[in-house]
Write a protein that holds these residues in place. Structure first.
Motif, PDB file in Angstrom:
ATOM      1  N   ARG A 289       0.830  -1.214   0.000  1.00 39.57           N
ATOM      2  CA  ARG A 289       0.000   0.000   0.000  1.00 39.57           C
ATOM      3  C   ARG A 289       0.865   1.264   0.000  1.00 39.57           C
ATOM      4  O   ARG A 289       0.380   2.350   0.319  1.00 39.57           O
ATOM      5  CB  ARG A 289      -0.923   0.003   1.221  1.00 39.57           C
ATOM      6  CG  ARG A 289      -1.915  -1.152   1.230  1.00 39.57           C
ATOM      7  CD  ARG A 289      -2.686  -1.209   2.544  1.00 39.57           C
ATOM      8  NE  ARG A 289      -3.413   0.019   2.788  1.00 39.57           N
ATOM      9  CZ  ARG A 289      -4.631   0.290   2.308  1.00 39.57           C
ATOM     10  NH1 ARG A 289      -5.230  -0.594   1.522  1.00 39.57           N
ATOM     11  NH2 ARG A 289      -5.238   1.418   2.599  1.00 39.57           N
ATOM     12  N   ARG A 290       2.126   1.110  -0.350  1.00 42.11           N
ATOM     13  CA  ARG A 290       3.017   2.271  -0.338  1.00 42.11           C
ATOM     14  C   ARG A 290       2.655   3.245  -1.457  1.00 42.11           C
ATOM     15  O   ARG A 290       2.324   2.830  -2.569  1.00 42.11           O
ATOM     16  CB  ARG A 290       4.475   1.823  -0.473  1.00 42.11           C
ATOM     17  CG  ARG A 290       5.005   1.074   0.746  1.00 42.11           C
ATOM     18  CD  ARG A 290       6.497   0.817   0.637  1.00 42.11           C
ATOM     19  NE  ARG A 290       6.823  -0.120  -0.431  1.00 42.11           N
ATOM     20  CZ  ARG A 290       6.791  -1.443  -0.305  1.00 42.11           C
ATOM     21  NH1 ARG A 290       6.453  -1.990   0.865  1.00 42.11           N
ATOM     22  NH2 ARG A 290       7.117  -2.237  -1.328  1.00 42.11           N
ATOM     23  N   ILE A 291       2.746   4.531  -1.144  1.00 41.41           N
ATOM     24  CA  ILE A 291       2.400   5.586  -2.087  1.00 41.41           C
ATOM     25  C   ILE A 291       3.598   6.505  -2.289  1.00 41.41           C
ATOM     26  O   ILE A 291       4.263   6.900  -1.324  1.00 41.41           O
ATOM     27  CB  ILE A 291       1.195   6.419  -1.575  1.00 41.41           C
ATOM     28  CG1 ILE A 291      -0.036   5.537  -1.428  1.00 41.41           C
ATOM     29  CG2 ILE A 291       0.898   7.580  -2.525  1.00 41.41           C
ATOM     30  CD1 ILE A 291      -1.229   6.268  -0.842  1.00 41.41           C
ATOM     31  N   GLY A 292       3.883   6.837  -3.527  1.00 44.49           N
ATOM     32  CA  GLY A 292       4.891   7.836  -3.859  1.00 44.49           C
ATOM     33  C   GLY A 292       4.208   9.053  -4.458  1.00 44.49           C
ATOM     34  O   GLY A 292       3.356   8.906  -5.338  1.00 44.49           O
ATOM     35  N   ILE A 293       4.552  10.238  -3.980  1.00 42.53           N
ATOM     36  CA  ILE A 293       3.878  11.458  -4.443  1.00 42.53           C
ATOM     37  C   ILE A 293       4.894  12.425  -5.040  1.00 42.53           C
ATOM     38  O   ILE A 293       5.897  12.769  -4.417  1.00 42.53           O
ATOM     39  CB  ILE A 293       3.111  12.140  -3.299  1.00 42.53           C
ATOM     40  CG1 ILE A 293       1.975  11.230  -2.818  1.00 42.53           C
ATOM     41  CG2 ILE A 293       2.549  13.503  -3.755  1.00 42.53           C
ATOM     42  CD1 ILE A 293       1.185  11.798  -1.659  1.00 42.53           C
ATOM     43  N   ILE A 294       4.616  12.862  -6.265  1.00 41.79           N
ATOM     44  CA  ILE A 294       5.367  13.937  -6.927  1.00 41.79           C
ATOM     45  C   ILE A 294       4.427  15.129  -6.991  1.00 41.79           C
ATOM     46  O   ILE A 294       3.519  15.154  -7.827  1.00 41.79           O
ATOM     47  CB  ILE A 294       5.812  13.519  -8.342  1.00 41.79           C
ATOM     48  CG1 ILE A 294       6.641  12.234  -8.295  1.00 41.79           C
ATOM     49  CG2 ILE A 294       6.593  14.650  -9.014  1.00 41.79           C
ATOM     50  CD1 ILE A 294       6.864  11.597  -9.650  1.00 41.79           C
ATOM     51  N   PRO A 295       4.579  16.109  -6.095  1.00 43.62           N
ATOM     52  CA  PRO A 295       3.619  17.217  -6.040  1.00 43.62           C
ATOM     53  C   PRO A 295       3.821  18.216  -7.167  1.00 43.62           C
ATOM     54  O   PRO A 295       4.878  18.249  -7.823  1.00 43.62           O
ATOM     55  CB  PRO A 295       3.909  17.856  -4.680  1.00 43.62           C
ATOM     56  CG  PRO A 295       5.354  17.578  -4.445  1.00 43.62           C
ATOM     57  CD  PRO A 295       5.620  16.233  -5.066  1.00 43.62           C
ATOM     58  N   GLN A 296       2.812  19.040  -7.370  1.00 45.63           N
ATOM     59  CA  GLN A 296       2.858  20.037  -8.437  1.00 45.63           C
ATOM     60  C   GLN A 296       3.924  21.096  -8.189  1.00 45.63           C
ATOM     61  O   GLN A 296       4.607  21.530  -9.116  1.00 45.63           O
ATOM     62  CB  GLN A 296       1.483  20.718  -8.555  1.00 45.63           C
ATOM     63  CG  GLN A 296       1.444  21.830  -9.578  1.00 45.63           C
ATOM     64  CD  GLN A 296       0.095  22.522  -9.629  1.00 45.63           C
ATOM     65  OE1 GLN A 296      -0.264  23.079 -10.655  1.00 45.63           O
ATOM     66  NE2 GLN A 296      -0.645  22.493  -8.565  1.00 45.63           N
ATOM     67  N   ASP A 297       4.087  21.523  -6.937  1.00 48.92           N
ATOM     68  CA  ASP A 297       5.020  22.597  -6.595  1.00 48.92           C
ATOM     69  C   ASP A 297       6.113  22.027  -5.721  1.00 48.92           C
ATOM     70  O   ASP A 297       5.910  21.773  -4.526  1.00 48.92           O
ATOM     71  CB  ASP A 297       4.274  23.725  -5.869  1.00 48.92           C
ATOM     72  CG  ASP A 297       5.126  24.973  -5.706  1.00 48.92           C
ATOM     73  OD1 ASP A 297       6.341  24.835  -5.471  1.00 48.92           O
ATOM     74  OD2 ASP A 297       4.576  26.087  -5.793  1.00 48.92           O
ATOM     75  N   GLU A 376       9.601   1.234  -4.223  1.00 48.53           N
ATOM     76  CA  GLU A 376       8.743   0.372  -5.040  1.00 48.53           C
ATOM     77  C   GLU A 376       7.276   0.562  -4.658  1.00 48.53           C
ATOM     78  O   GLU A 376       6.584  -0.372  -4.248  1.00 48.53           O
ATOM     79  CB  GLU A 376       9.153  -1.094  -4.896  1.00 48.53           C
ATOM     80  CG  GLU A 376      10.572  -1.359  -5.368  1.00 48.53           C
ATOM     81  CD  GLU A 376      10.967  -2.818  -5.249  1.00 48.53           C
ATOM     82  OE1 GLU A 376      10.208  -3.586  -4.630  1.00 48.53           O
ATOM     83  OE2 GLU A 376      12.027  -3.188  -5.773  1.00 48.53           O
ATOM     84  N   PRO A 377       6.756   1.788  -4.807  1.00 49.49           N
ATOM     85  CA  PRO A 377       5.393   2.064  -4.355  1.00 49.49           C
ATOM     86  C   PRO A 377       4.351   1.319  -5.177  1.00 49.49           C
ATOM     87  O   PRO A 377       4.536   1.063  -6.372  1.00 49.49           O
ATOM     88  CB  PRO A 377       5.260   3.578  -4.556  1.00 49.49           C
ATOM     89  CG  PRO A 377       6.243   3.893  -5.641  1.00 49.49           C
ATOM     90  CD  PRO A 377       7.398   2.966  -5.415  1.00 49.49           C
ATOM     91  N   ALA A 378       3.243   0.981  -4.511  1.00 53.46           N
ATOM     92  CA  ALA A 378       2.114   0.393  -5.224  1.00 53.46           C
ATOM     93  C   ALA A 378       1.467   1.437  -6.127  1.00 53.46           C
ATOM     94  O   ALA A 378       1.013   1.127  -7.230  1.00 53.46           O
ATOM     95  CB  ALA A 378       1.095  -0.144  -4.225  1.00 53.46           C
ATOM     96  N   PHE A 379       1.444   2.682  -5.640  1.00 50.78           N
ATOM     97  CA  PHE A 379       0.757   3.754  -6.355  1.00 50.78           C
ATOM     98  C   PHE A 379       1.633   4.993  -6.378  1.00 50.78           C
ATOM     99  O   PHE A 379       2.248   5.352  -5.372  1.00 50.78           O
ATOM    100  CB  PHE A 379      -0.571   4.060  -5.657  1.00 50.78           C
ATOM    101  CG  PHE A 379      -1.318   5.243  -6.210  1.00 50.78           C
ATOM    102  CD1 PHE A 379      -1.587   5.347  -7.566  1.00 50.78           C
ATOM    103  CD2 PHE A 379      -1.770   6.249  -5.367  1.00 50.78           C
ATOM    104  CE1 PHE A 379      -2.277   6.435  -8.076  1.00 50.78           C
ATOM    105  CE2 PHE A 379      -2.458   7.336  -5.866  1.00 50.78           C
ATOM    106  CZ  PHE A 379      -2.719   7.438  -7.224  1.00 50.78           C
ATOM    107  N   VAL A 380       1.714   5.631  -7.543  1.00 48.41           N
ATOM    108  CA  VAL A 380       2.469   6.874  -7.690  1.00 48.41           C
ATOM    109  C   VAL A 380       1.533   7.951  -8.218  1.00 48.41           C
ATOM    110  O   VAL A 380       0.896   7.769  -9.262  1.00 48.41           O
ATOM    111  CB  VAL A 380       3.663   6.716  -8.656  1.00 48.41           C
ATOM    112  CG1 VAL A 380       4.392   8.045  -8.828  1.00 48.41           C
ATOM    113  CG2 VAL A 380       4.618   5.644  -8.156  1.00 48.41           C
ATOM    114  N   LEU A 381       1.443   9.051  -7.482  1.00 45.57           N
ATOM    115  CA  LEU A 381       0.732  10.236  -7.952  1.00 45.57           C
ATOM    116  C   LEU A 381       1.784  11.186  -8.509  1.00 45.57           C
ATOM    117  O   LEU A 381       2.602  11.718  -7.761  1.00 45.57           O
ATOM    118  CB  LEU A 381      -0.040  10.894  -6.805  1.00 45.57           C
ATOM    119  CG  LEU A 381      -0.645  12.273  -7.112  1.00 45.57           C
ATOM    120  CD1 LEU A 381      -1.687  12.176  -8.226  1.00 45.57           C
ATOM    121  CD2 LEU A 381      -1.265  12.878  -5.849  1.00 45.57           C
TER     122      LEU A 381
END
Length: 460
Positions: A289-297, A376-381
């Motif tokens: 359930r790991r999440i990786g986030i690349i934010p807009q700013d 190795e995230p399950a989900f990347v935003l």
């Protein structure tokens, strides 16, 4: 190595001049020297009048309104009091005359990034500079907004303003600029006439060779991963209404559309930064359930500029088993991870203890992307993952996203660059006014149909 090394450059009155180069090539440093923020060790800057600079990272007062930011320090007055009515009208006329529609009374911190870009530009236009420097002004703009911006810049140039635009979008410079100067490692290495230049040739001059190859997508077995059901968000970032879709294991889903149609509200809800109704769930069979986030700013949402590269790579991961040993951080693992990010993404810095504030914007972005993909995230935003980075770095980021997809990550890509969406996405959704109005297969996407959907056409 010098940030700017024996550079000579002329920008003529009535000209739009493009300045391109890799991240860290010295472009922003040169602009800050020309503006007067930095003092050169040698050489001189001569300008036939005042110089204005539209910064890559906005320098706005978030809690003030648009008109207050544009006229800050030059507000009209009636005696000792501010003349609010005159100030609003002055900014409204300025925006209208330059084709930059905006509400003078809007609070800046509540505006999307693309609209904040207009505020930065209007603030400099109001000062009527003889020389206007723009650092990555289109990084957060959709194609239609880019056309509007350059129409305003052309009108300004026709009135005699000298305009220098720093950008990583090579098609822009060959389309809109009279001349293009290329910098590499702090020096000018080439110059072209904009109309006759080829983007491939400019790219090779920027990086000193060919672009790195992009990883190929492999076939994956569709399985559920991220499910978004009946999502409704009402926030400063916009609204989303009854949104339902899924992102599967080993798939990149692209969200396309003009900024301000709910993309930021969607991203904030997924990241836990906005209240919402509905359901967001990760349902992978292996329990990841790991999440990786690349934010807009990257600076406001992704990094602590005063912290080192090492500490920023740890940021957000400090509770993971990888970098935690009991109540203390596992510094050995943290160093290994930071080294992996800088090596895999070619982050150029003296050491891992270098503050990220000392890095170029592109190197900062590569740290954000590298950190998001580390575990190795399950989900990347991935929200505007290549904003403000050069063509070589963008190709590298695209490869890493495809490799993560091939390894099983479900990736939600939000981008205002339609070419990026078309290059990466397995499926494409177009958002308009908080809803999905079109769905396309990435392999058979119809660019014209997608462009029509940007204005609400082709409703599904």
């Amino acid at each position: 190595m010098l940030a700017v090394d024996d550079v000579s450059l002329e920008v003529h009155a009535g000209e739009i001049h493009g300045l391109v180069g890799e991240n860290g090539a010295g472009k922003s440093t040169l602009a800050n020297i020309a503006f007067g923020t930095l003092r050169p060790d040698a050489g001189s800057v001569v300008a036939a009048g005042t110089v204005g600079l539209v910064h890559q990272h906005f320098e706005l007062a978030g809690r003030l309104t648009v008109w207050e930011n544009v006229l800050l320090g030059r507000e009209p007055r009636k005696g000792w009091l501010l003349d609010v009515t005159a100030g609003r009208e002055r900014v409204r006329r300025l925006a209208e005359s330059n084709g930059l529609a905006i509400d003078p009374d809007a609070v800046v911190e509540e505006l999307p990034v693309a609209v904040q870009q207009r505020v930065e530009l209007l603030r400099e236009l109001e000062r009527n500079p003889a020389v206007l420097l723009l650092d990555e002004p289109t990084a957060a703009l959709a194609p239609a907004e880019i056309d509007t911006l350059f129409k305003a810049l052309r009108d300004l140039a026709q009135r005699g303003t000298a305009i220098l635009i720093i950008t990583h979008k090579l098609q822009e410079v060959v389309t809109y600029c009279a001349r293009v100067t290329v910098m590499r490692h702090g020096r000018v290495v080439a110059q072209y006439q904009g109309a006759g230049a080829r983007t491939e040739e400019i790219a090779r001059a920027m990086i000193g060779g060919d672009l790195p190859p992009i990883a190929q997508r492999r076939a994956t077995v569709p399985q559920p991963c991220v499910r978004i059901e009946d999502l409704t968000v009402n926030a400063n970032a916009g609204s989303v209404r009854n949104l339902t879709f899924e992102v599967r294991v080993g798939e990149i889903v692209g969200i396309a559309g003009v900024e301000g149609n709910g993309q930021t509200a969607l991203a904030d809800a997924i990241a836990g930064a906005a209240w919402y109704t509905g359901r967001i769930s990760i349902e992978r069979a292996d329990g990841n359930r790991r999440i990786g986030i690349i934010p807009q700013d990257r600076l406001r949402e992704g990094l602590v500029p005063a912290w080192s590269i090492l500490d920023n790579v740890i940021l957000g991961r400090q509770h993971s088993a990888r970098v935690r040993r009991g109540v203390q951080l596992n510094r050995t693992s943290a160093y290994e991870d930071a080294r992996a990010v800088t090596r895999q993404f070619d982050v150029r810095a003296p050491s891992l203890q270098t503050p990220v504030a000392a890095l170029s914007g592109g190197n900062q972005q590569k740290i954000v992307v590298g950190r998001a993909l580390l575990d190795e995230p399950a989900f990347v935003l991935a929200y505007q993952p290549t904003r403000g980075i050069d063509v070589g770095a963008a190709a590298l980021v695209h490869s890493r996203l495809i490799e993560a997809r091939n390894a099983g990550s479900a990736i939600l890509l939000i981008s205002f660059d339609l070419d990026e969406i078309l290059a990466l996405a397995d499926r494409i959704f177009v958002m308009y006014r908080g809803r999905i109005v079109d769905e396309e297969s990435g392999a058979a996407a119809d660019r014209d149909r997608i462009a029509r959907a940007f204005t609400g056409g082709n409703a599904v």
